[in-house]
Design an enzyme around this catalytic site. Structure first.
Site, mmCIF file in Angstrom:
data_model
loop_
_atom_site.group_PDB
_atom_site.id
_atom_site.type_symbol
_atom_site.label_atom_id
_atom_site.label_comp_id
_atom_site.label_asym_id
_atom_site.label_seq_id
_atom_site.Cartn_x
_atom_site.Cartn_y
_atom_site.Cartn_z
ATOM 1 C CG ASP A 178 8.849 -8.579 11.781
ATOM 2 O OD1 ASP A 178 7.635 -8.766 12.154
ATOM 3 O OD2 ASP A 178 9.351 -7.533 12.138
ATOM 4 C CG HIS A 221 7.102 -5.848 4.845
ATOM 5 N ND1 HIS A 221 5.575 -6.362 4.763
ATOM 6 C CD2 HIS A 221 7.213 -5.741 5.943
ATOM 7 C CE1 HIS A 221 5.127 -6.040 6.072
ATOM 8 N NE2 HIS A 221 5.790 -5.890 6.831
ATOM 9 N N GLY A 247 0.859 -1.297 -0.063
ATOM 10 C CA GLY A 247 -0.087 0.068 -0.134
ATOM 11 C C GLY A 247 0.912 1.333 0.055
HETATM 12 O O1 LIG Z 1 5.204 -5.401 9.093
HETATM 13 C C1 LIG Z 1 6.107 -5.081 9.834
HETATM 14 O O2 LIG Z 1 6.595 -3.774 9.603
HETATM 15 C C2 LIG Z 1 6.843 -2.845 10.462
HETATM 16 C C3 LIG Z 1 7.504 -1.551 9.535
HETATM 17 O O3 LIG Z 1 6.661 -0.828 8.906
HETATM 18 P P1 LIG Z 1 6.543 0.507 8.269
HETATM 19 O O4 LIG Z 1 5.483 0.764 7.526
HETATM 20 O O5 LIG Z 1 6.652 1.328 9.707
HETATM 21 O O6 LIG Z 1 7.938 0.743 7.440
HETATM 22 C C4 LIG Z 1 8.019 -3.306 11.246
HETATM 23 O O7 LIG Z 1 8.418 -2.223 12.290
HETATM 24 C C5 LIG Z 1 7.562 -4.583 12.147
HETATM 25 O O8 LIG Z 1 8.529 -5.115 12.978
HETATM 26 C C6 LIG Z 1 6.923 -5.507 10.943
HETATM 27 O O9 LIG Z 1 5.989 -6.593 11.588
#
Ligand SMILES: O=C1O[C@H](COP(=O)(O)O)[C@@H](O)[C@H](O)[C@H]1O
Ligand code: NDP
Length: 515
Positions: A257, A262, A203
């Site tokens: 994680d 991602h 997103g």
């Molecule tokens: O899914 C996750 O993402 C966050 C980082 O997301 P962001 O949008 O702030 O870049 C991460 O801190 C977390 O550990 C993880 O589970």
């Protein structure tokens, strides 16, 4: 109307496209249900995102919100928990009151059929017509996931002609087998078109921009391959540690994680072939194809790290991962990982994709860096440095190309410079929507393009499972790195060994360059 339209007209464009292309904006009742409404994700991300959509009149007019959780709460309690995350401007006060007036809260356990019947009745009471559209956001821990999905499927689905959609958060399992089990469970209850698996990185503005950059320009695509690129690096860095969330983190580690979801999703968008169209199924087919060509990982392909406190640092920086009271003292869970992925296809054979992610590093940054090969047949006696195309995902969204130019003036020397598209300079007063805001709107619209399909998951886990099993079983000791550093030096050695060149000679003039 151009892209530089004001925020208001951007919203008009959005509204228009919702109504014209997707048939929304009509009066059908919609009920957005947040399962796990009392939790952290709900208050920090989901309530704020649905509020911003409501504020900007991007939701169907007749939308209600129902929170569901075990705690005996009132809407006012939920409101209090959410308030500081909602970013309410003074001019939004009246609208904010309206938002809470369309909210309800139902308390019930996650395994009681009668509680789900009560939830369904509460939803029906909001559906002024015989039917309506229902969206269920599962902001819940994996332990109750099975019960809740069964409860929804058996007791809370809308009747035709309305639709029901289920929004599912990671973790989507721990490995290939548990993920397959979860997918089988979900597909026994819902159709794939009803399931929206969220990876919130999909997103983000610049992640969504990858397709436009690649396939909306002639410029980049001819060099986007093994003939021109030396390596591709995808980086995620956070400048803070687990901050008391270590108990949760320790069960997963940085690979589960961040990297397996991602960073791998970003890799797909960078590496996939051009889809036949922008239809969700065409894009997801291409992502699956590139995943299928990607080799499984082993321990020899990674560097694992764990942060230790910096004795000279301030506050949290003095605390190492093992100092987090919620983390077992002998934990070997990695908080940093660098891995090299190999894609065995015609475009990418021989080009390493280096994925790097870590907590408690020197800065917050997520970026994609394509480093080009050396100039062939160099006539400048080794002066040219490699070109790089950098897509900066966050913070400070930007696309820049590092390149050589003749130093201006009475000289034939050359210097490094950049072609720079910095969003804050190019788009004045631009307000980018939050990733969750975009993705929730997509669910209302029935657009699955930015959600993960079950076969994408299957192949993502196929790549990572052998490595994760070796880590779980052999428990290799991660390399310690200092809180606030760039991570283990071994990760730089891995990149260097794979052909990434860092000269340290590039200097960017910063924001002043735009004044
Ligand atoms: O899914 C996750 O993402 C966050 C980082 O997301 P962001 O949008 O702030 O870049 C991460 O801190 C977390 O550990 C993880 O589970
Ligand atoms: N429009 C904009 O906003 C622009 C901003 N800039 C900024 O200018 C700065 C420099 O640009 P950048 O493209 O990063 O160029 P650099 O040459 O400084 O860094 C290039 C890459 O080298 C890595 N690196 C840094 N130090 C080392 C090291 N000691 N050994 C091995 N690798 C290393 C970095 O990784 P790592 O991530 O691990 O540090 C990064 O991936 C950045 O802060 C950038 O954001 C530049 C151009 C435009």
């Amino acid at each position: 109307m151009g892209w530089l339209a004001s925020a208001e007209s951007t919203l008009d464009l959005l509204r228009h496209s919702l109504e014209a292309e997707r048939g929304l904006g009509v009066s059908a009742p919609h009920v957005f249900v947040i399962m796990g409404a009392s939790g952290d994700l709900a208050k920090k991300k989901i309530y704020p995102a649905i509020w911003w959509l409501f504020r900007d009149k991007l939701l169907p007019e007749n939308t209600s919100i129902v929170g569901y959780a075990r705690s005996k709460l009132e809407v006012s309690d939920i409101r209090e928990k959410c308030d500081k995350f909602m970013k309410v401007r003074s001019e939004d006060r009246e609208r904010y009151e309206q938002f809470w007036s369309v909210n309800q809260y139902v308390s019930g356990t996650y395994d009681d059929p009668a509680a789900f019947d009560a939830l369904s009745e509460a939803i029906s009471a909001l559906e002024t017509e015989a039917t309506g559209n229902r969206l269920f956001y599962l902001a819940l821990p994996p332990s109750v996931f099975g019960d809740v999905t069964c409860g929804i499927a058996r007791h809370c689905m809308t009747t035709n002609p309305g639709w029901s959609r289920i929004i599912v958060e990671k973790p989507f399992g721990r490995d290939a087998a548990s993920s397959a089990q979860l997918s089988a469970h979900l597909s026994s209850l819902f159709t794939e078109s009803q399931i929206y698996r969220i990876d919130h990185y999909l997103g983000k503005e610049m992640v969504q921009n990858l397709m436009t950059l690649r396939f909306g320009n002639v410029l980049f695509e001819p060099t986007w391959n093994r003939n021109h690129l030396a390596c591709v690096t995808i980086t995620f860095k956070e400048p803070f540690g687990t901050k008391g969330r270590g108990g949760y983190f320790d069960q997963f580690g940085i690979i589960r994680d961040v990297m397996q979801n991602h960073l791998l999703q970003i890799l797909c968008l960078v590496a996939m072939e051009k889809p036949c169209s922008t239809a969700a199924s065409d894009i997801r087919d291409e992502k699956v194809k590139v995943l299928k060509c990607t080799r499984q990982l082993g321990l020899e392909d990674v560097v694992l790290g764990q942060y230790v406190g910096d004795p000279h640092g301030d506050g949290d920086a003095r605390q190492g991962y093992l100092d987090d009271p919620t983390v077992p003292k002998d934990s070997v869970t990695p908080t940093f990982a660098a891995a090299v992925l190999r894609i065995d296809n015609e475009r990418w054979e021989g080009v390493p994709f280096i994925l790097r992610c870590g907590k408690a590093l020197n800065e917050r940054k997520a970026e994609v860096r394509l480093q080009y090969r050396d100039v062939a047949g160099d006539i400048f006696r080794g002066q040219p440095h490699r070109n790089e195309l950098v897509i900066r995902l966050q913070p400070g969204e930007a696309v820049y190309v590092k390149m050589m130019t003749k130093r201006p003036g009475m000289t034939f020397d050359m210097e490094e410079t950049e072609l720079d598209l910095t969003y804050s300079a190019r788009y004045k007063d631009l307000k980018l929507p939050d990733a969750y805001e975009r993705l929730l709107l997509d669910v209302f619209c029935g657009a699955q393009m930015h959600f993960v399909r079950s076969d994408e998951l299957e192949h993502a886990w196929r790549i990572f499972t052998p490595l994760l099993h070796v880590i779980d079983e052999q428990k290799p000791k991660p390399v310690p790195y200092r809180y606030g550093s760039r991570g283990p030096a071994e990760a730089d050695e891995l990149s260097r060994g794979l052909g990434f060149r860092y000269t340290g000679s590039y200097s960017w003039k910063g924001d002043d360059a735009h004044l």
